[in-house]
Design an enzyme around this catalytic site. Structure first.
Site, PDB file in Angstrom:
ATOM      1  N   ARG A   1       0.841  -1.202   0.000  1.00 29.51           N
ATOM      2  CA  ARG A   1       0.000   0.000   0.000  1.00 29.51           C
ATOM      3  C   ARG A   1       0.873   1.248   0.000  1.00 29.51           C
ATOM      4  NH1 ARG A   1      -4.545   0.484   4.328  1.00 29.51           N
ATOM      5  NH2 ARG A   1      -5.129   2.212   2.952  1.00 29.51           N
ATOM      6  N   CYS A  32      -0.933   6.512   9.084  1.00 32.35           N
ATOM      7  CA  CYS A  32      -1.228   5.207   8.468  1.00 32.35           C
ATOM      8  C   CYS A  32      -2.354   5.441   7.477  1.00 32.35           C
ATOM      9  CB  CYS A  32      -1.597   4.181   9.545  1.00 32.35           C
ATOM     10  SG  CYS A  32      -2.927   4.732  10.642  1.00 32.35           S
TER      11      CYS A  32
END
Length: 296
Positions: free
Chosen positions: A194, A253
């Protein structure tokens, strides 16, 4: 007072001594938001209060037609899990009977992936006496701790009073400024694919904030579900930072939740408190004008 980690044996001793404390079960599953409450009902530490990520620890506001959330106007951050204002959070603490003179202990079943959120929020509210149960519910069960089932216990309303924040919340405009100042380092806790922009299952754009370093949050937890030893964590953060000032680190995050194991691990490693960009990639990536990087 415990202000970072607490073991199952230490928690049992506090309960046996009749210490004024409140235990919070923060179990949650991103893929099934209702699962955490069901896990709590099935089994939890006696007296524990369920702290649901979506309903207690976030201020989701309104749901947009595309299924995304529009944060409440007074939310303290954007992103998929917007932080409630400190005042709204204090109201929730009061509603479950948490008081300023209590020791807080937070845990989950997911390798401390979610309880760190409440640990940080209590610090942000000015509460020092909050600790993560190292190893979570599994460690409590392995130590022979008693278990309960059913709904949240009844509590008298308290009047929790906010204190000066003990941890630093960072907003998007600050992060934009940090990209130019050279004194701050962004640490992204998402999984490497990611971060590199190879996949993006949740947010509108793949990639990462330019200049960010990648440390997947799962690296902080050992095979036993506990945080890894401090010397190992310190060596890894030193290698990650490569001489950058640890005081300038800001963690993020996808939605400001899984960044917390990195932040806690840095403190375990002996570093001072670092910042949290709670809106994280889910807030950053919603504006196409913001820069995006891809690759390693």
């Amino acid at each position: 007072m415990y202000d970072l980690l607490i073991s199952a044996e230490q928690l049992r001793a506090l309960k046996d001594q009749g210490t004024r404390l409140m235990v919070f079960d923060c179990s949650f599953e991103l893929s099934n938001p209702a699962a955490g409450a069901e896990q709590y009902r099935q089994a939890h530490i006696p007296g524990a209060v369920h702290a649901d990520l979506d309903t207690a620890l976030s201020d989701q506001g309104m749901v947009n037609p595309d299924g995304t959330h529009h944060p409440h106007p007074d939310a303290a951050s954007g992103g998929r899990h917007p932080l409630p204002s400190r005042e709204k959070f204090a109201m929730w603490l009061s509603s479950v009977g948490f008081a300023n003179d209590m020791q807080a202990v937070v845990y989950d079943r997911q390798n401390s992936s979610f309880c760190g959120r409440l640990w940080w929020m209590l610090k942000w509210a000015g509460h020092e006496a909050v600790a993560v149960l190292d190893g979570g519910l599994q460690a409590w069960q392995a130590a022979g701790g008693a278990m309960a089932s059913g709904e949240d216990p009844a509590h008298f309303q308290s009047n929790y009073r906010l204190g000066p924040p003990l941890r630093r919340l960072v907003g998007t405009q600050e992060v934009l400024a940090y990209l130019q100042d050279g004194r701050h380092t962004l640490v992204d806790a998402r999984a490497a694919p990611r971060f590199r922009g190879e996949v993006e299952p949740l947010d509108p754009v793949a990639g990462h904030i330019p200049g960010a370093l990648n440390r997947p949050f799962t690296q902080n937890i050992g095979p036993d579900g506990r945080f890894r030893p401090a010397p190992e964590l310190r060596a890894e953060f030193q290698q990650l930072l490569q001489g950058r000032d640890p005081a300038g680190v800001v963690h993020h995050c996808g939605s400001g939740v899984s960044a917390l194991p990195n932040l806690i691990a840095m403190e375990l490693a002996g570093y001072g408190p670092s910042g949290l960009y709670a809106g994280s990639w889910s807030e950053w990536s919603r504006d196409p004008a913001r820069p995006v990087a891809r690759g390693g």
